[in-house]
Design a protein around this motif. Structure first.
Motif, PDB file in Angstrom:
ATOM      1  N   THR A  20      16.187  13.224 -13.003  1.00 65.27           N
ATOM      2  CA  THR A  20      17.501  12.924 -13.560  1.00 65.27           C
ATOM      3  C   THR A  20      17.622  11.410 -13.647  1.00 65.27           C
ATOM      4  O   THR A  20      17.086  10.675 -12.812  1.00 65.27           O
ATOM      5  CB  THR A  20      18.644  13.507 -12.708  1.00 65.27           C
ATOM      6  N   PHE A  21      18.320  10.958 -14.684  1.00 66.61           N
ATOM      7  CA  PHE A  21      18.435   9.531 -14.959  1.00 66.61           C
ATOM      8  C   PHE A  21      19.846   9.069 -14.622  1.00 66.61           C
ATOM      9  O   PHE A  21      20.825   9.684 -15.037  1.00 66.61           O
ATOM     10  CB  PHE A  21      18.138   9.263 -16.436  1.00 66.61           C
ATOM     11  N   GLY A  22      19.934   7.991 -13.844  1.00 68.91           N
ATOM     12  CA  GLY A  22      21.218   7.430 -13.479  1.00 68.91           C
ATOM     13  C   GLY A  22      21.274   5.964 -13.866  1.00 68.91           C
ATOM     14  O   GLY A  22      20.279   5.386 -14.312  1.00 68.91           O
ATOM     15  N   PRO A  23      22.409   5.333 -13.655  1.00 70.28           N
ATOM     16  CA  PRO A  23      22.559   3.930 -14.052  1.00 70.28           C
ATOM     17  C   PRO A  23      21.700   2.965 -13.225  1.00 70.28           C
ATOM     18  O   PRO A  23      21.334   1.896 -13.708  1.00 70.28           O
ATOM     19  CB  PRO A  23      24.048   3.647 -13.856  1.00 70.28           C
ATOM     20  N   ASP A  24      21.353   3.349 -12.006  1.00 69.72           N
ATOM     21  CA  ASP A  24      20.587   2.458 -11.125  1.00 69.72           C
ATOM     22  C   ASP A  24      19.164   2.927 -10.870  1.00 69.72           C
ATOM     23  O   ASP A  24      18.479   2.386 -10.012  1.00 69.72           O
ATOM     24  CB  ASP A  24      21.306   2.300  -9.779  1.00 69.72           C
ATOM     25  N   GLY A  25      18.717   3.938 -11.581  1.00 68.06           N
ATOM     26  CA  GLY A  25      17.369   4.446 -11.370  1.00 68.06           C
ATOM     27  C   GLY A  25      17.316   5.935 -11.637  1.00 68.06           C
ATOM     28  O   GLY A  25      18.163   6.479 -12.348  1.00 68.06           O
ATOM     29  N   MET A  26      16.348   6.568 -11.054  1.00 66.41           N
ATOM     30  CA  MET A  26      16.122   7.985 -11.286  1.00 66.41           C
ATOM     31  C   MET A  26      15.965   8.707  -9.958  1.00 66.41           C
ATOM     32  O   MET A  26      15.700   8.083  -8.940  1.00 66.41           O
ATOM     33  CB  MET A  26      14.850   8.171 -12.118  1.00 66.41           C
ATOM     34  N   THR A  27      16.079  10.023 -10.030  1.00 70.82           N
ATOM     35  CA  THR A  27      15.838  10.889  -8.880  1.00 70.82           C
ATOM     36  C   THR A  27      15.023  12.070  -9.386  1.00 70.82           C
ATOM     37  O   THR A  27      15.243  12.548 -10.496  1.00 70.82           O
ATOM     38  CB  THR A  27      17.163  11.373  -8.266  1.00 70.82           C
ATOM     39  N   GLY A  28      14.071  12.495  -8.577  1.00 68.95           N
ATOM     40  CA  GLY A  28      13.254  13.640  -8.960  1.00 68.95           C
ATOM     41  C   GLY A  28      12.812  14.415  -7.739  1.00 68.95           C
ATOM     42  O   GLY A  28      13.068  14.014  -6.599  1.00 68.95           O
ATOM     43  N   THR A  29      12.133  15.520  -7.988  1.00 65.38           N
ATOM     44  CA  THR A  29      11.631  16.380  -6.926  1.00 65.38           C
ATOM     45  C   THR A  29      10.147  16.104  -6.711  1.00 65.38           C
ATOM     46  O   THR A  29       9.358  16.193  -7.659  1.00 65.38           O
ATOM     47  CB  THR A  29      11.847  17.861  -7.281  1.00 65.38           C
ATOM     48  N   LEU A  30       9.783  15.768  -5.497  1.00 65.50           N
ATOM     49  CA  LEU A  30       8.398  15.462  -5.153  1.00 65.50           C
ATOM     50  C   LEU A  30       7.538  16.716  -5.288  1.00 65.50           C
ATOM     51  O   LEU A  30       7.872  17.774  -4.754  1.00 65.50           O
ATOM     52  CB  LEU A  30       8.335  14.916  -3.724  1.00 65.50           C
ATOM     53  N   CYS A  31       6.430  16.606  -6.023  1.00 61.23           N
ATOM     54  CA  CYS A  31       5.544  17.753  -6.302  1.00 61.23           C
ATOM     55  C   CYS A  31       4.345  17.815  -5.370  1.00 61.23           C
ATOM     56  O   CYS A  31       3.556  18.764  -5.465  1.00 61.23           O
ATOM     57  CB  CYS A  31       5.025  17.675  -7.734  1.00 61.23           C
ATOM     58  N   ASN A  32       4.157  16.831  -4.531  1.00 60.83           N
ATOM     59  CA  ASN A  32       2.990  16.784  -3.653  1.00 60.83           C
ATOM     60  C   ASN A  32       3.441  16.564  -2.217  1.00 60.83           C
ATOM     61  O   ASN A  32       4.467  15.947  -1.980  1.00 60.83           O
ATOM     62  CB  ASN A  32       2.061  15.614  -4.005  1.00 60.83           C
TER      63      ASN A  32
ATOM     64  N   CYS B 288       6.713  17.745  -0.035  1.00 60.12           N
ATOM     65  CA  CYS B 288       6.859  18.411  -1.318  1.00 60.12           C
ATOM     66  C   CYS B 288       8.220  19.112  -1.357  1.00 60.12           C
ATOM     67  O   CYS B 288       8.616  19.758  -0.392  1.00 60.12           O
ATOM     68  CB  CYS B 288       5.722  19.418  -1.493  1.00 60.12           C
ATOM     69  N   GLY B 289       8.937  18.940  -2.462  1.00 56.40           N
ATOM     70  CA  GLY B 289      10.263  19.536  -2.604  1.00 56.40           C
ATOM     71  C   GLY B 289      11.400  18.589  -2.299  1.00 56.40           C
ATOM     72  O   GLY B 289      12.554  18.872  -2.644  1.00 56.40           O
ATOM     73  N   ASP B 290      11.113  17.446  -1.650  1.00 53.91           N
ATOM     74  CA  ASP B 290      12.157  16.458  -1.372  1.00 53.91           C
ATOM     75  C   ASP B 290      12.673  15.863  -2.674  1.00 53.91           C
ATOM     76  O   ASP B 290      11.901  15.616  -3.600  1.00 53.91           O
ATOM     77  CB  ASP B 290      11.620  15.288  -0.528  1.00 53.91           C
TER      78      ASP B 290
ATOM     79  N   THR C  76       0.853  -1.180   0.000  1.00 45.47           N
ATOM     80  CA  THR C  76       0.000   0.000   0.000  1.00 45.47           C
ATOM     81  C   THR C  76       0.893   1.236   0.000  1.00 45.47           C
ATOM     82  O   THR C  76       2.066   1.163   0.364  1.00 45.47           O
ATOM     83  CB  THR C  76      -0.937   0.047   1.228  1.00 45.47           C
ATOM     84  N   GLY C  77       0.345   2.334  -0.413  1.00 47.65           N
ATOM     85  CA  GLY C  77       1.134   3.555  -0.428  1.00 47.65           C
ATOM     86  C   GLY C  77       0.411   4.644  -1.177  1.00 47.65           C
ATOM     87  O   GLY C  77      -0.800   4.577  -1.386  1.00 47.65           O
ATOM     88  N   GLU C  78       1.173   5.646  -1.594  1.00 47.85           N
ATOM     89  CA  GLU C  78       0.619   6.777  -2.331  1.00 47.85           C
ATOM     90  C   GLU C  78       1.362   6.938  -3.651  1.00 47.85           C
ATOM     91  O   GLU C  78       2.575   6.763  -3.716  1.00 47.85           O
ATOM     92  CB  GLU C  78       0.760   8.068  -1.523  1.00 47.85           C
ATOM     93  N   HIS C  79       0.600   7.290  -4.670  1.00 50.34           N
ATOM     94  CA  HIS C  79       1.162   7.639  -5.971  1.00 50.34           C
ATOM     95  C   HIS C  79       1.224   9.157  -6.012  1.00 50.34           C
ATOM     96  O   HIS C  79       0.198   9.821  -5.866  1.00 50.34           O
ATOM     97  CB  HIS C  79       0.262   7.123  -7.105  1.00 50.34           C
ATOM     98  N   MET C  80       2.439   9.696  -6.207  1.00 53.63           N
ATOM     99  CA  MET C  80       2.609  11.148  -6.199  1.00 53.63           C
ATOM    100  C   MET C  80       3.456  11.577  -7.385  1.00 53.63           C
ATOM    101  O   MET C  80       4.285  10.815  -7.887  1.00 53.63           O
ATOM    102  CB  MET C  80       3.264  11.598  -4.888  1.00 53.63           C
ATOM    103  N   TRP C  81       3.251  12.813  -7.803  1.00 58.30           N
ATOM    104  CA  TRP C  81       3.973  13.355  -8.946  1.00 58.30           C
ATOM    105  C   TRP C  81       5.366  13.817  -8.563  1.00 58.30           C
ATOM    106  O   TRP C  81       5.577  14.379  -7.492  1.00 58.30           O
ATOM    107  CB  TRP C  81       3.197  14.516  -9.571  1.00 58.30           C
ATOM    108  N   VAL C  82       6.300  13.570  -9.481  1.00 55.02           N
ATOM    109  CA  VAL C  82       7.705  13.948  -9.339  1.00 55.02           C
ATOM    110  C   VAL C  82       8.101  14.668 -10.628  1.00 55.02           C
ATOM    111  O   VAL C  82       7.675  14.275 -11.712  1.00 55.02           O
ATOM    112  CB  VAL C  82       8.572  12.668  -9.146  1.00 55.02           C
ATOM    113  N   ASN C  83       8.883  15.732 -10.510  1.00 57.40           N
ATOM    114  CA  ASN C  83       9.425  16.370 -11.707  1.00 57.40           C
ATOM    115  C   ASN C  83      10.918  16.579 -11.519  1.00 57.40           C
ATOM    116  O   ASN C  83      11.496  16.069 -10.568  1.00 57.40           O
ATOM    117  CB  ASN C  83       8.669  17.661 -12.054  1.00 57.40           C
ATOM    118  N   GLU C  84      11.549  17.330 -12.443  1.00 56.90           N
ATOM    119  CA  GLU C  84      12.995  17.553 -12.404  1.00 56.90           C
ATOM    120  C   GLU C  84      13.736  16.224 -12.296  1.00 56.90           C
ATOM    121  O   GLU C  84      14.663  16.061 -11.498  1.00 56.90           O
ATOM    122  CB  GLU C  84      13.383  18.494 -11.266  1.00 56.90           C
TER     123      GLU C  84
END
Length: 163
Positions: free
Chosen positions: A76-88, A98-100, A66-74
């Motif tokens: 970046t793509f790396g070899p082991d996954g991605m990182t983004g900025t939490l929008c919610n 938000c902002g993490d 269980t959990g939450e689906h939240m939007w991420v922007n900004e």
């Protein structure tokens, strides 16, 4: 969702789903399989992208299914996954805001969209949700991204249903 994890009061702007909708499951699967389209658009034609986001599943520490689906922007793509900025801000998950900057992998992507030339690409789960919305529900989000990019599509869906 475990009863201890789910809020007992109404939480605005959060839609509670139990995960058993086959159309939604298909939309998530399509979004994951087509994710390279999102990545390519951002890597090749970032200047032409007017808006974009990735919807990511964040599991509960107490009940990982269980959990939450939240939007991420900004993103970046790396070899082991991605990182983004939490929008919610989460509605009930603890430890996120938000902002993490948050890491994620493709198996946690539940949707994505980008807008180029005023046209929305992706938005697979959005279309499932918005098809189910009443005009009053859609009016609440009609002016805000990403719904604003699907306003004409929504109106056409409603017209097709009543024809």
């Amino acid at each position: 969702m475990a009863d201890a994890d789910k809020p007992t009061t109404y939480t605005p702007n959060i839609l509670w789903l139990d995960g058993s909708d086959p159309e939604m499951a298909t939309a998530v699967s399509v979004a994951q399989r087509a994710f390279d389209q999102y990545r390519e658009a951002l890597e090749r034609a970032a200047r032409a992208v007017e808006d974009c986001g990735v919807k990511v599943f964040f599991p509960s520490r107490h009940a990982p299914t269980t959990g939450e689906h939240m939007w991420v922007n900004e993103v970046t793509f790396g070899p082991d996954g991605m990182t983004g900025t939490l929008c919610n801000d989460p509605g009930w998950l603890r430890g996120l805001a938000c902002g993490d900057r948050v890491p994620f992998t493709i198996d946690r992507v539940s949707d994505w969209f980008y807008v180029s030339g005023g046209v929305l690409h992706g938005g697979f789960t959005l279309k499932v949700l918005f098809r189910q919305y009443t005009p009053e529900q859609f009016a609440e989000c009609r002016s805000d991204p990403p719904a604003c990019y699907l306003a004409d599509w929504y109106d056409q869906q409603r017209a097709d249903r009543s024809a």
